[in-house]
Design an enzyme around this catalytic site. Structure first.
Site, PDB file in Angstrom:
ATOM      1  N   GLU A   1      11.604  -4.095   4.014  1.00  0.00           N
ATOM      2  CA  GLU A   1      11.723  -5.557   4.093  1.00  0.00           C
ATOM      3  C   GLU A   1      13.166  -6.021   3.943  1.00  0.00           C
ATOM      4  O   GLU A   1      13.619  -6.947   4.616  1.00  0.00           O
ATOM      5  CB  GLU A   1      10.851  -6.240   3.029  1.00  0.00           C
ATOM      6  CG  GLU A   1       9.360  -6.206   3.339  1.00  0.00           C
ATOM      7  CD  GLU A   1       8.707  -4.877   2.976  1.00  0.00           C
ATOM      8  OE1 GLU A   1       9.369  -4.022   2.360  1.00  0.00           O
ATOM      9  OE2 GLU A   1       7.521  -4.693   3.319  1.00  0.00           O
TER      10      GLU A   1
ATOM     11  N   HIS B   1      -1.037  -9.207  -3.007  1.00  0.00           N
ATOM     12  CA  HIS B   1      -1.244  -9.562  -1.603  1.00  0.00           C
ATOM     13  C   HIS B   1      -1.830 -10.968  -1.467  1.00  0.00           C
ATOM     14  O   HIS B   1      -2.453 -11.283  -0.462  1.00  0.00           O
ATOM     15  CB  HIS B   1      -2.178  -8.571  -0.902  1.00  0.00           C
ATOM     16  CG  HIS B   1      -1.617  -7.197  -0.694  1.00  0.00           C
ATOM     17  ND1 HIS B   1      -1.206  -6.394  -1.725  1.00  0.00           N
ATOM     18  CD2 HIS B   1      -1.368  -6.503   0.444  1.00  0.00           C
ATOM     19  CE1 HIS B   1      -0.760  -5.247  -1.237  1.00  0.00           C
ATOM     20  NE2 HIS B   1      -0.833  -5.292   0.070  1.00  0.00           N
TER      21      HIS B   1
END
Lengths: 316, 324
Positions: free
Chosen positions: B58, B125
């Protein structure tokens, strides 16, 4: 750049950095700065290898890199003084200056912080086939950041036109490389990504230039990134106010014996027909240029505090 | 009828056709089509050079996008779950947000991030983390609550010159709205929208919570309570003027937010309203938000962490009927 141009740039960098140290000790500039005394051959060797249109990203210790590619010492000094005429109009300071017209995409105050950014510059060059190669300069400390791994992996995977030059100056602030790197042979990291990794004497400008040129040629041919480790030594402290208690004066004295400017001077003097007076004249010119830069900076206006929030966003 | 997902996908495709500088980067966005299917089919049309699958990196993928943007391309990054953006905060906060202010280099970057809970994905998440970025000048934050705004705000984000964090709530993806064949018009940033008009109580929210507030307003109306619903659309810039006017209109304000109450953006909204309109308030400003705990996986525990329509209705009702 011939030897003389390289020599002149290295001396200019040395004079700039010495002036920065002096200005701090005299209380004439504020904040912080990381000077690169002893590392001038890395900056100039890279600059000598670059072609017009290539790009460069730098570190928190970036004055030398910027000067090497032709930055105006006056505007740099004005930035050190926090003036409106500085490269970042007083907003960046020592660690944050850029001039994209020179291909210099910025010094960066975050260790390894420009590595992925450099990949992005290289991705643009690859997608638009501009022929540009990007040189990303980092320090040995950056090799332990996660971004080092992520960026080199991505650059290798996508075969980006990128050259990562690691300026191994033996210290990450006070931490010697042996205390920070499980494997101090940084160039070996290249193998982890299947790319060339080489180590050169970073205090020999011709060696730096040759290694970077080889890497640039490879990148320009579409063969992907390389890692070039330049072994040098940070002769000054990490930043102003660093007492350097973590190393001995004997070690420093020894390092001074290998500093790059005198080495280049000795090599040039050995050439037939060299004129010793020319070196002193070069030093005088550099000192005059830095004195003029300081005069420009001091005479420049301070930024208007009313403009402090201007430019947070670019005009859409 | 178009889903939120389709509206975003069509907008991405239209902008890519319009401007060759636009390209997409993200994990599994190519053949897989993205974890939520948003980029399905785009690889086939635009090829791997413009729909770039990246490794699970990321930080590098956001940083690379920033560099590409600085060089003049227009990257749109997908962060698979907004929770993973924590791995790239340095690049956004220290580089993207500062490029123009310090170096005068524009950074036309869009970072799309599926946010929010409600699907039982657990603590890593399910978060809504815009609060990490609302205090970082230099970033824009868009948080649409329906398909037209998703398209309109995304168009604005993709044509602008600045880094935009674009929040896509996972529970909005499958929902459908009436949309024509053509893309809806671009929606300018900094203009909140009144989605329901009322005079008894003002509900303020963004993203999925604005969607729930609208549903709550319909229920409240059936019970005789007319709620003014303000959908922020963008958190940065924040349309303080519309917020304050809506607060003045009813004198009773309920701010609904998905994340934990402490340090949430609702606190900023409450303060802005109080600073500008305290003399018009008939009751203390109320916040309905999650408790200060991570989001658990179990359905019943997760539900206890996220405001529901019923909770919004109850809180709004209590506020509307309070005598102060």
């Amino acid at each position: 750049m011939d030897d003389w141009v390289c020599y002149e740039r290295m001396v200019l960098i040395r004079c700039f950095e010495e002036a920065v140290e002096r200005l701090f000790s005299e209380g004439r500039i504020m904040g912080t700065a990381h000077v690169c005394i002893g590392q001038e051959a890395v900056a100039v060797g890279i600059a000598a290898a670059l072609k017009p249109g290539d790009a460069l990203t730098s570190t928190h210790r970036g004055h030398g890199h910027f000067l090497a590619v032709g930055a105006d010492p006056g505007r740099m000094m004005a930035e050190m003084f926090g003036k409106a005429t500085g490269y970042s109009r007083g907003r960046g300071g020592s660690q944050m200056m850029a001039d994209t017209a020179l291909g210099f995409y910025g010094a960066n105050g975050i260790t390894a912080g420009s590595m992925a950014f450099a990949c992005g510059l290289a991705l643009e060059a690859q997608q638009r086939r501009t022929g540009r190669v990007v040189v990303c300069i980092i320090g040995d400390g950056a090799a332990n950041e996660g971004l080092f791994h992520e960026s080199l992996n991505l650059a290798a995977l996508w075969c980006l036109p990128l050259v990562v030059v690691c300026e191994n100056n033996r210290y990450a602030m006070s931490t010697p490389v042996a205390a920070g790197l499980a494997n101090t042979r940084l160039a070996e990291r290249g193998a982890a990504y299947g790319i060339p990794g080489c180590a050169v004497d970073g205090n020999v400008v011709a060696d730096v230039r040759a290694a970077v040129e080889t890497a640039l040629t490879r990148a320009r041919a579409g063969s992907g990134p390389s890692l070039v480790e330049c072994e040098t030594y940070r002769l000054s402290g990490h930043s102003k106010g660093d007492p350097r208690i973590y190393r001995s004066t004997a070690e420093e004295a020894d390092a001074w014996q290998r500093e790059p400017i005198r080495r280049l001077e000795a090599q040039m003097l050995a050439a037939p027909g060299s004129d010793p007076a020319r070196f002193a004249a070069c030093r005088t010119r550099a000192e005059q240029a830095i004195a003029a830069a300081i005069r420009f900076a001091e005479a420049s206006p301070a930024p208007d505090p009313a403009t402090v929030t201007e430019g947070v966003f670019a005009p859409d | 009828m178009k889903t939120f997902t389709l509206a975003i996908r069509e907008t991405l495709a239209a902008e890519m056709r319009r401007d060759p500088a636009v390209f997409l980067m993200g994990e599994d966005i190519g053949a897989y089509g993205g974890a939520f299917g948003v980029t399905q089919g785009l690889l086939a049309e635009f090829g791997p050079g413009r729909v770039r699958d990246t490794p699970i990196s990321e930080q590098a993928l956001v940083g690379t996008a920033i560099g590409a943007a600085a060089a003049g391309l227009r990257p749109v990054v997908e962060i698979m779950f907004m929770d993973f953006i924590t791995l790239a905060v340095d690049q956004l906060a220290n580089l993207a947000a500062k490029l123009h202010y310090i170096y005068q280099i524009p950074c036309p970057l869009v970072v799309r991030a599926p946010t929010g809970g409600g699907r039982g994905y657990g603590a890593t998440h399910s978060q809504t983390l815009e609060r990490l970025f609302t205090g970082i000048p230099g970033l824009r934050i868009a948080a649409p609550s329906d398909a037209a705004d998703a398209s309109g705000l995304l168009q604005t984000a993709m044509r602008g010159a600045n880094p935009v964090l674009f929040l896509e709530h996972k529970l909005l993806y499958p929902l459908r709205w009436k949309l024509g064949e053509k893309l809806p018009p671009p929606v300018p940033f900094g203009h909140a929208r009144i989605t329901h008009s009322g005079d008894r109580v003002t509900l303020i929210a963004w993203s999925y919570m604005a969607h729930l507030c609208l549903a709550a307003a319909h229920q409240l109306a059936a019970a005789g309570i007319n709620a003014e619903v303000v959908d922020l659309r963008t958190l940065a810039p924040l349309d303080t003027e519309t917020l304050v006017a809506a607060a003045r209109k009813t004198g009773r304000v309920l701010i609904v937010e998905e994340g934990p109450v402490t340090g949430g953006f609702g606190a900023e909204i409450a303060t802005r309203i109080f600073e500008a309109a305290y003399d018009s308030l008939d009751a203390p400003i109320r916040r309905l938000a999650g408790p200060d705990c991570p989001i658990p996986a179990s359905k019943v525990l997760e539900a206890a962490c996220i405001p529901s329509i019923a909770a919004i209705v109850a809180a709004a009702r209590e506020l509307a009927e309070s005598t102060n």
